[in-house]
Motif scaffolding. Sequence first.
Motif, PDB file in Angstrom:
ATOM      1  N   ASP A   1       0.842  -1.189   0.000  1.00 34.18           N
ATOM      2  CA  ASP A   1       0.000   0.000   0.000  1.00 34.18           C
ATOM      3  C   ASP A   1       0.887   1.252   0.000  1.00 34.18           C
ATOM      4  O   ASP A   1       1.712   1.434   0.907  1.00 34.18           O
ATOM      5  N   PRO A   2       0.758   2.122  -0.983  1.00 32.87           N
ATOM      6  CA  PRO A   2       1.652   3.284  -1.064  1.00 32.87           C
ATOM      7  C   PRO A   2       1.453   4.286   0.075  1.00 32.87           C
ATOM      8  O   PRO A   2       2.380   5.030   0.406  1.00 32.87           O
ATOM      9  N   ASP A   3       0.265   4.309   0.664  1.00 35.33           N
ATOM     10  CA  ASP A   3      -0.006   5.252   1.746  1.00 35.33           C
ATOM     11  C   ASP A   3       0.442   4.724   3.106  1.00 35.33           C
ATOM     12  O   ASP A   3       0.936   5.480   3.941  1.00 35.33           O
ATOM     13  N   TRP A   4       0.246   3.422   3.333  1.00 35.04           N
ATOM     14  CA  TRP A   4       0.624   2.847   4.627  1.00 35.04           C
ATOM     15  C   TRP A   4       0.828   1.334   4.481  1.00 35.04           C
ATOM     16  O   TRP A   4      -0.091   0.550   4.690  1.00 35.04           O
ATOM     17  N   PRO A   5       2.037   0.912   4.098  1.00 37.58           N
ATOM     18  CA  PRO A   5       2.302  -0.523   3.984  1.00 37.58           C
ATOM     19  C   PRO A   5       2.326  -1.189   5.359  1.00 37.58           C
ATOM     20  O   PRO A   5       2.797  -0.602   6.335  1.00 37.58           O
ATOM     21  N   VAL A   6       1.809  -2.390   5.425  1.00 34.81           N
ATOM     22  CA  VAL A   6       1.705  -3.127   6.683  1.00 34.81           C
ATOM     23  C   VAL A   6       2.387  -4.485   6.539  1.00 34.81           C
ATOM     24  O   VAL A   6       2.151  -5.207   5.564  1.00 34.81           O
ATOM     25  N   GLY A   7       3.241  -4.837   7.487  1.00 30.19           N
ATOM     26  CA  GLY A   7       3.877  -6.145   7.485  1.00 30.19           C
ATOM     27  C   GLY A   7       2.880  -7.237   7.855  1.00 30.19           C
ATOM     28  O   GLY A   7       2.016  -7.027   8.702  1.00 30.19           O
ATOM     29  N   ILE A   8       3.002  -8.386   7.211  1.00 30.18           N
ATOM     30  CA  ILE A   8       2.087  -9.502   7.438  1.00 30.18           C
ATOM     31  C   ILE A   8       2.840 -10.654   8.102  1.00 30.18           C
ATOM     32  O   ILE A   8       3.884 -11.094   7.614  1.00 30.18           O
ATOM     33  N   ILE A   9       2.300 -11.138   9.218  1.00 32.90           N
ATOM     34  CA  ILE A   9       2.853 -12.293   9.913  1.00 32.90           C
ATOM     35  C   ILE A   9       1.801 -13.403   9.871  1.00 32.90           C
ATOM     36  O   ILE A   9       0.664 -13.202  10.308  1.00 32.90           O
ATOM     37  N   LEU A  10       2.184 -14.552   9.342  1.00 29.58           N
ATOM     38  CA  LEU A  10       1.272 -15.680   9.226  1.00 29.58           C
ATOM     39  C   LEU A  10       1.798 -16.852  10.056  1.00 29.58           C
ATOM     40  O   LEU A  10       3.004 -17.096  10.102  1.00 29.58           O
ATOM     41  N   SER A  11       0.907 -17.563  10.707  1.00 34.30           N
ATOM     42  CA  SER A  11       1.296 -18.810  11.369  1.00 34.30           C
ATOM     43  C   SER A  11       0.220 -19.844  11.100  1.00 34.30           C
ATOM     44  O   SER A  11      -0.972 -19.518  11.030  1.00 34.30           O
ATOM     45  N   GLY A  12       0.644 -21.099  10.925  1.00 37.03           N
ATOM     46  CA  GLY A  12      -0.324 -22.137  10.620  1.00 37.03           C
ATOM     47  C   GLY A  12       0.352 -23.464  10.338  1.00 37.03           C
ATOM     48  O   GLY A  12       1.568 -23.625  10.492  1.00 37.03           O
ATOM     49  N   THR A  13      -0.438 -24.408   9.915  1.00 38.76           N
ATOM     50  CA  THR A  13       0.056 -25.745   9.593  1.00 38.76           C
ATOM     51  C   THR A  13       0.814 -25.715   8.269  1.00 38.76           C
ATOM     52  O   THR A  13       0.792 -24.705   7.554  1.00 38.76           O
ATOM     53  N   PRO A  14       1.500 -26.812   7.911  1.00 40.80           N
ATOM     54  CA  PRO A  14       2.301 -26.802   6.677  1.00 40.80           C
ATOM     55  C   PRO A  14       1.519 -26.440   5.416  1.00 40.80           C
ATOM     56  O   PRO A  14       2.126 -26.008   4.430  1.00 40.80           O
ATOM     57  N   GLU A  15       0.185 -26.586   5.426  1.00 37.16           N
ATOM     58  CA  GLU A  15      -0.616 -26.203   4.268  1.00 37.16           C
ATOM     59  C   GLU A  15      -0.491 -24.716   3.955  1.00 37.16           C
ATOM     60  O   GLU A  15      -0.806 -24.273   2.843  1.00 37.16           O
ATOM     61  N   LEU A  16      -0.023 -23.945   4.942  1.00 41.00           N
ATOM     62  CA  LEU A  16       0.203 -22.524   4.735  1.00 41.00           C
ATOM     63  C   LEU A  16       1.175 -22.280   3.581  1.00 41.00           C
ATOM     64  O   LEU A  16       1.066 -21.277   2.852  1.00 41.00           O
TER      65      LEU A  16
END
Length: 204
Positions: free
Chosen positions: A171-186
């Motif tokens: 997002d050019p106005d406010w980029p946000v870092g994404i943290i994902l956690s889950g099973t190997p299907e992730l």
Amino acid sequence: MSNDIIRNAAEKVAALRDHFIHHERFEPLEARFAMLVAKRLSDLDAGRSSEAHGLALSGPSGTGKSAAMHHLLAGVGQQLSTTRHWDAPIISLRVPSPATLKFVGYTLLRALGYQIGSERQAWYIWDLVRHHLKERQVLFVHLDEAQDLASRGTKHELNAVASMLKTLMTDPDWPVGIILSGTPELEDILNHDSQLARRMGSVA
């Protein structure tokens, strides 16, 4: 067995669950996230709006992913409290059921403190999500049980999820870092889109 004994046993079990033990899998997770936080704070201090990056933690059920993420985010929250960005939140939530993009966006809005009718269309909800992420100055969004974002595994579903995650990070106005956690299907979500995979570090 008396009620006192049962109560004492329950209290000890609860205390043990609250005690996090550092292990070799946690160290690379902590190091990678520390780099993401440092880069994000550096960009903010310099007035830059460069794209954010993310991190994915995957593993079988019962391996302590949720506990590790909770401990990690709590530590970063304490770190941020000593900086000029002390009020910049990190939003953490479990992917809801049903795990449609619309319902995930709706749940994220509620976590941001904004109430909206569920009859709104998905594009409108996600526009509001981006707006309120900027208004709240959110640095990172953590989604637990993230494999459910593409539980049906269709190409259309994977495309939509990858697009949504990339949009938040770029997002050019406010980029946000994404943290994902889950099973190997992730990993199916990350491997589906090379641009997403390039922006996401992975710890398994």
